[in-house]
Design an enzyme around this catalytic site. Structure first.
Site, mmCIF file in Angstrom:
data_model
loop_
_atom_site.group_PDB
_atom_site.id
_atom_site.type_symbol
_atom_site.label_atom_id
_atom_site.label_comp_id
_atom_site.label_asym_id
_atom_site.label_seq_id
_atom_site.Cartn_x
_atom_site.Cartn_y
_atom_site.Cartn_z
ATOM 1 N N PRO A 59 -6.358 8.676 14.711
ATOM 2 C CA PRO A 59 -5.366 9.752 14.584
ATOM 3 C C PRO A 59 -3.917 9.303 14.746
ATOM 4 O O PRO A 59 -3.019 9.872 14.137
ATOM 5 C CB PRO A 59 -5.765 10.731 15.703
ATOM 6 C CG PRO A 59 -7.222 10.478 15.904
ATOM 7 C CD PRO A 59 -7.417 9.004 15.683
ATOM 8 N N ASP A 60 -3.693 8.261 15.552
ATOM 9 C CA ASP A 60 -2.312 7.850 15.825
ATOM 10 C C ASP A 60 -1.918 6.568 15.097
ATOM 11 O O ASP A 60 -0.950 5.904 15.470
ATOM 12 C CB ASP A 60 -2.126 7.651 17.325
ATOM 13 C CG ASP A 60 -3.078 6.593 17.899
ATOM 14 O OD1 ASP A 60 -3.997 6.151 17.166
ATOM 15 O OD2 ASP A 60 -2.907 6.217 19.080
ATOM 16 N N GLU B 216 11.084 -7.312 0.072
ATOM 17 C CA GLU B 216 10.622 -8.688 -0.128
ATOM 18 C C GLU B 216 9.107 -8.688 -0.261
ATOM 19 O O GLU B 216 8.422 -7.787 0.243
ATOM 20 C CB GLU B 216 11.002 -9.596 1.054
ATOM 21 C CG GLU B 216 12.490 -9.831 1.253
ATOM 22 C CD GLU B 216 12.742 -10.758 2.440
ATOM 23 O OE1 GLU B 216 12.121 -11.846 2.494
ATOM 24 O OE2 GLU B 216 13.537 -10.376 3.317
ATOM 25 N N GLU C 294 0.133 0.301 -6.376
ATOM 26 C CA GLU C 294 0.951 -0.122 -5.241
ATOM 27 C C GLU C 294 1.210 -1.632 -5.257
ATOM 28 O O GLU C 294 2.318 -2.080 -4.946
ATOM 29 C CB GLU C 294 0.274 0.281 -3.926
ATOM 30 C CG GLU C 294 0.293 1.777 -3.648
ATOM 31 C CD GLU C 294 1.680 2.294 -3.307
ATOM 32 O OE1 GLU C 294 2.595 1.482 -3.049
ATOM 33 O OE2 GLU C 294 1.865 3.526 -3.312
ATOM 34 N N GLU D 178 5.034 -2.799 -5.456
ATOM 35 C CA GLU D 178 5.640 -3.399 -4.262
ATOM 36 C C GLU D 178 5.692 -4.922 -4.291
ATOM 37 O O GLU D 178 6.526 -5.512 -3.600
ATOM 38 C CB GLU D 178 4.881 -2.939 -3.011
ATOM 39 C CG GLU D 178 5.011 -1.445 -2.751
ATOM 40 C CD GLU D 178 4.448 -1.027 -1.410
ATOM 41 O OE1 GLU D 178 4.870 0.032 -0.917
ATOM 42 O OE2 GLU D 178 3.597 -1.740 -0.855
ATOM 43 N N GLY E 227 0.823 -1.209 0.000
ATOM 44 C CA GLY E 227 0.000 0.000 0.000
ATOM 45 C C GLY E 227 0.846 1.243 0.000
ATOM 46 O O GLY E 227 2.081 1.183 0.047
#
Length: 235
Positions: free
Chosen positions: A86-87, A118, A65, A69, A49
């Site tokens: 938020p965190d 990987e 993505e 990736e 992502g």
């Protein structure tokens, strides 16, 4: 005197994450993970992502993505959920829109690049520690997948064109994570017209008598994809 509404300061970025489940008859259900090259969480496993570019749709971003990736292209991913605590990311406030899908893992050759060092399949019961809140995301995706198979047929893309019925039973048991009443399951699946018994025997293995092969009725399969059914009544 009119009061003006104070301007709302907002500094939120949008990203996407892909939960790609892979099915293998020997190993069951796995999930595609990448090992991050960069901070935060460098050298830790995570879902493929990244950030959505200004000119992209969410679907275009998640497809890019996955290609960048893990080196894979998935025809269809379904939007799962939006994660926005938020965190959840130590860099800044980031909202992630997660997408999930189920594929035949043997059809894909993984190739990590860009932000990933990987890419690999991991059994859903043997996951390594995951970066960010990706453990929570995978858990929600597993729950959605198990709910999905109770009202929509799954298997056409995962089994061979001709299969023994026990392959279908094993698929559903691995997806559900528990055993089923196999005799009842077969009787009720056959009553849906979803599966056709062929006048062809499976290759003989050992001393046992070979059973018949089966295939999906593609038109019935498409119909049940749209109209659905109640799998709970089949188990």
């Amino acid at each position: 005197m009119n009061k003006t509404t104070p301007a709302i300061k907002q500094d939120i970025k949008v990203s996407v994450d892909a939960i790609v489940f892979g099915y293998n008859q020997e190993n069951g259900i796995s999930v595609l993970l990448i090992k991050r090259k960069i901070d935060p969480f460098a050298d830790q496993w995570a879902l493929p992502g990244g950030f959505v570019h200004n000119e992209e749709s969410l679907e275009e971003a998640v497809a890019r993505e996955l290609k960048e990736e893990a080196g894979v292209s998935i025809n269809y991913l379904e939007q799962l959920f939006t994660f926005g605590k938020p965190d959840r990311d130590p860099r800044t406030r980031i909202i992630s829109v997660a997408y999930f899908g189920l594929v035949k893992s043997a059809d894909f050759s993984l190739f990590a690049s860009t932000d990933a060092s990987e890419a690999a399949w991991f059994n859903i019961y043997e996951l390594p520690p995951l970066a960010f809140d990706h453990q929570e995301i995978v858990g929600k995706a597993i729950a959605r997948l198990r709910a999905k198979i109770t009202y929509e047929p799954i298997g056409f893309e995962l089994l061979d064109a001709r299969f023994v019925f026990s392959d279908l039973e094993q698929l559903y048991m691995k997806l559900l994570g528990h055993n089923i009443d196999r005799r009842n399951f077969k009787r009720k699946v056959m009553s849906l017209g979803l599966v056709i018994e062929l006048d062809e025997k499976a290759p003989s293995i050992g001393a046992g008598r070979p059973g018949n092969l089966y295939s999906f009725d593609y038109e019935k399969y498409k119909q049940l994809k749209v109209n659905g059914f109640d799998l709970n009544k089949l188990l």
